[in-house]
Structures are given as structure tokens and as C-alpha cells.
Design a protein around this motif. Sequence first.
Motif, PDB file in Angstrom:
ATOM      1  N   ARG A 237      29.628  45.772  47.971  1.00  0.00           N
ATOM      2  CA  ARG A 237      30.541  45.122  47.035  1.00  0.00           C
ATOM      3  C   ARG A 237      31.673  46.079  46.656  1.00  0.00           C
ATOM      4  NH1 ARG A 237      26.879  43.796  43.613  1.00  0.00           N
ATOM      5  NH2 ARG A 237      26.412  41.772  44.589  1.00  0.00           N
ATOM      6  N   ILE A 238      32.892  45.547  46.663  1.00  0.00           N
ATOM      7  CA  ILE A 238      34.076  46.319  46.291  1.00  0.00           C
ATOM      8  C   ILE A 238      34.736  45.663  45.079  1.00  0.00           C
ATOM      9  CG2 ILE A 238      36.361  47.148  47.019  1.00  0.00           C
ATOM     10  CD1 ILE A 238      35.367  46.910  49.921  1.00  0.00           C
ATOM     11  N   PHE A 239      35.025  46.466  44.081  1.00  0.00           N
ATOM     12  CA  PHE A 239      35.800  45.992  42.930  1.00  0.00           C
ATOM     13  C   PHE A 239      37.275  46.298  43.193  1.00  0.00           C
ATOM     14  CE2 PHE A 239      38.112  46.742  39.040  1.00  0.00           C
ATOM     15  CZ  PHE A 239      37.682  45.738  38.185  1.00  0.00           C
ATOM     16  N   PHE A 240      38.149  45.340  42.834  1.00  0.00           N
ATOM     17  CA  PHE A 240      39.590  45.602  42.921  1.00  0.00           C
ATOM     18  C   PHE A 240      40.251  45.229  41.603  1.00  0.00           C
ATOM     19  CE2 PHE A 240      43.997  44.257  44.248  1.00  0.00           C
ATOM     20  CZ  PHE A 240      44.463  45.547  44.434  1.00  0.00           C
ATOM     21  N   TYR A 241      40.949  46.192  41.030  1.00  0.00           N
ATOM     22  CA  TYR A 241      41.698  45.953  39.792  1.00  0.00           C
ATOM     23  C   TYR A 241      42.979  45.213  40.148  1.00  0.00           C
ATOM     24  CZ  TYR A 241      43.974  46.805  35.301  1.00  0.00           C
ATOM     25  OH  TYR A 241      44.608  46.661  34.079  1.00  0.00           O
ATOM     26  N   ALA A 242      42.975  43.903  39.916  1.00  0.00           N
ATOM     27  CA  ALA A 242      44.054  43.028  40.371  1.00  0.00           C
ATOM     28  C   ALA A 242      45.011  42.717  39.229  1.00  0.00           C
ATOM     29  CB  ALA A 242      43.463  41.728  40.925  1.00  0.00           C
ATOM     30  N   ARG A 243      46.228  43.238  39.341  1.00  0.00           N
ATOM     31  CA  ARG A 243      47.264  42.964  38.346  1.00  0.00           C
ATOM     32  C   ARG A 243      48.558  42.567  39.067  1.00  0.00           C
ATOM     33  NH1 ARG A 243      46.643  42.223  32.987  1.00  0.00           N
ATOM     34  NH2 ARG A 243      48.636  43.280  32.589  1.00  0.00           N
ATOM     35  N   PRO A 244      48.611  41.348  39.594  1.00  0.00           N
ATOM     36  CA  PRO A 244      49.816  40.936  40.325  1.00  0.00           C
ATOM     37  C   PRO A 244      51.066  40.936  39.470  1.00  0.00           C
ATOM     38  CG  PRO A 244      48.367  39.053  39.916  1.00  0.00           C
ATOM     39  CD  PRO A 244      47.589  40.279  39.548  1.00  0.00           C
ATOM     40  N   THR A 245      50.913  40.887  38.148  1.00  0.00           N
ATOM     41  CA  THR A 245      52.071  40.883  37.248  1.00  0.00           C
ATOM     42  C   THR A 245      52.590  42.286  36.967  1.00  0.00           C
ATOM     43  OG1 THR A 245      50.568  40.917  35.338  1.00  0.00           O
ATOM     44  CG2 THR A 245      51.328  38.764  36.112  1.00  0.00           C
ATOM     45  N   THR A 246      51.866  43.315  37.427  1.00  0.00           N
ATOM     46  CA  THR A 246      52.252  44.705  37.169  1.00  0.00           C
ATOM     47  C   THR A 246      52.547  45.382  38.499  1.00  0.00           C
ATOM     48  OG1 THR A 246      50.752  44.705  35.256  1.00  0.00           O
ATOM     49  CG2 THR A 246      51.562  46.840  36.012  1.00  0.00           C
ATOM     50  N   ALA A 247      53.814  45.552  38.814  1.00  0.00           N
ATOM     51  CA  ALA A 247      54.221  46.014  40.146  1.00  0.00           C
ATOM     52  C   ALA A 247      53.573  47.341  40.524  1.00  0.00           C
ATOM     53  CB  ALA A 247      55.740  46.141  40.213  1.00  0.00           C
ATOM     54  N   ARG A 248      53.426  48.246  39.556  1.00  0.00           N
ATOM     55  CA  ARG A 248      52.895  49.576  39.879  1.00  0.00           C
ATOM     56  C   ARG A 248      51.426  49.551  40.287  1.00  0.00           C
ATOM     57  NH1 ARG A 248      53.827  49.058  34.493  1.00  0.00           N
ATOM     58  NH2 ARG A 248      52.163  49.497  32.989  1.00  0.00           N
TER      59      ARG A 248
END
Length: 401
Positions: A237-248
Motif C-alpha cells: 500500500r502506498i499513501f499519496f498526499y494529494a493536493r491538486p489545488t496546491t501547485a507545489r
Amino acid sequence: MLGLIDFIRKVFHIFKTHGIRGVKAAVDSSYGNSDIIHGYSWISDDLVIVYNEKQKLENGDTITLNWILPDFDLGSGGPVTILRFVSNLEDLGFHNRIYLFGGKRFNDNKSFHSFLYTSYAKILTNPNVEAFSDVISIKYATATVATGWQTAYFVKRFNNTERKFYFVQDFEPYFYPMGSEFLWAEETYKFGFTGITAGDWLKEKLSDEYGMKTESFHFAVDKKVYKHREKEDKTKRIFFYARPTTARRAFEMGILALNEICKRDKNIEVVFAGWDIGSYIIPFKYRNEGIVSEDRLSYLYSQCDICMLMSATNLSLLPLEIMASNSVVATTRGANNEWLLDDENAILFGNNPVEIANTIISYLNNSVALDEKRKKGAEIVEDLSWKKEAEKVYAYICKNI
């Protein structure tokens, strides 16, 4: 059509948390305010707020700090760190006042005070911190602290204070395309404030490139929230911190890398958290957790073999929180990250999605190497303390007053 759905989701989320004023502020922020003269009047405002000897005498001998914060919402990480320091510095003997600059969501000081002490009850634990919804009634303080770059323009002309500090958590010009706001944010590093920076990368960057006097604090972690848990199953299992609204946060780079990983091993499960990504076309198996509580976040970290996050600017608190939760950090190389992370305590990679996939898969298939990084990460967080970092900042402010 998908873009419209995503837009509606975002608007609805903002409306639920901040009402119609919050929606208006978000629209103005995202698409630009058509009233440029009024919207950016604080940039060209040169009315100086003069020194007031009477207010100084009324203040007495207590060292008082005015903290100037831009308006913020519950999803923002920067204010959390500021409030931790404010509360700890109050415990150490400073008196602290928080003022909102450019705030639109609170009609009076009481509602803002209630918001802070209700929403951040676990962080803002000292009851003596004052809170003001606007800078209009700001009083004399021994020192005044700018935080977000917008607040630096107010602090520049606020002279009813002995010293001016700048609490810098990221290189904020990078938040914008090269243009007016990039240049305005960069200009604040030339205002002559004394810098207090989040980590050594910012300390060195602001000192070397802008001549600022700087000292850094290091990150810590709330071990009551982010705690060691064992993984409950053997699913990769891989966790991904997904923030498409934050370009950086380089969402697109992460998605391409994860797609490559999951094409090679269809048994890998991906967990997204940080934002609702339900409107995006994602062909591999995943769980969309959206925005979650800190307790839930720590649990999710602990149930993933690797936690992947992209960081194109300064490092955030996430890597230490992942380590404290008994998982392994995977992120991009760069001086902005490697002032804390290295090849012993984290998985580091470049910016090519295929390279990222190769690196992640190699560690998923090498439990010994993965466990070694997990062990090194746990060692890093073992002795960290926000109180220790607050004591460092306390001493630095005392030295420079």
C-alpha cells in the motif's frame, strides 16, 4: 465537464466551512480581483503608524509580541505552527497578541477569539493569548512579527514597536507565476526584518540571497496524535498526499508515477488524502480519503508501506508525522528537502515519473531496506519537541530586542 464538477465540489466545500464570504474571497484569490486599486491598496499604502510612548509605558515591562496573520482556514498548515509557537512563548513569559490582516470572515474580536480557541484547542493551550479580527486597533508591542508575505507590508509601516521580526515558513514567491505577486512577495525579504525561519534551507537562502539576519527553528511532531502503530495486513500500500489545488505539491507528477507503479503491480493499493480527488480520471485501484482528521491521517500513514509526498518548496511537517506513525517517507530531492531528509531516513528521487516508479517499486520489493529507513526515521523524531524549538525562538527574540 470534469473541470466544472471539480469547481462545484471546491465551491461547496468552501461554502460549508466559510460561508458566502469565504466563497467570494476564494474566487477573488483564484481569478484575480477586478478592482486592482482597492484589492492591492495595502501594497502602496505608505501611511506610517507612529511610535506611541504612552502605550509603551502602559505596556509595562512584559515583553509583548504582536503577531500579524493573513486570513486563513482550517486546512492551512502554516497557522498551526504559528499558534504552537504563540502558545509556547506565552508559557515561557512573553505576552502574545494575534491580529488578522485583511480578514473578511470575522465580524468582531470575540468571534475570532472563539474560532481560535475552539478550532485549535489542542494547540493553543494557553488561555492568555489575545486575538483581534483586524489590525485597526493594534497597540504598541515590544516586537511585531510578520508571517505571510502580505502581512509584511503592514509591519513595514507599523512603527509603534521596538523590533520587527519575520516568521518565514516557506519561500512564498514560489507560490506564484513570475509576475506582480511573485515580485511583491520577494520584496518583503528586503524590508530589514529579523528572520525566524522554518529550517535551514530558508535560513541560508534568505541570508545569502537577500542579506537578512536569520535564525532557524526545526520541526517537531505532536506524538500524542502521530504515534507508532503496526501495519494490520500484508497488502502492498502506498499513501499519496494529494493536493491538486496546491501547485507545489506536484499532483500531476505523483499521479503519473503512481500509474506507472500500478501498471507493473496491479495488487498495489493507493490511498489518497489531502483533498477530494473523485473528479479526476485515475485508472488504478485507490481509496479517496479526502480531507481527514490528524488521528485518521496518522492511522493511514501507519497502514501504508511508503508515504509519498511531493515538495517543490520548503519541507512541511508531513515527513516527521509520517516517521512518527511508523511509515517511510518518499519525496523529491532538493536542498529544500535535504536539510532534514537524506538517503538514510527517507526515499529520495528525481522529477521523472518513471524514475520515481522504479525507485518506489525497488523498495516495495526490499523489505529489509524499507525497514532500515523506517528505523532511521523513528530515531529522528524520538527527541523532537515543540517546546524545545519554542525555547530556541524565545532566546533568539530576547537576544534581538
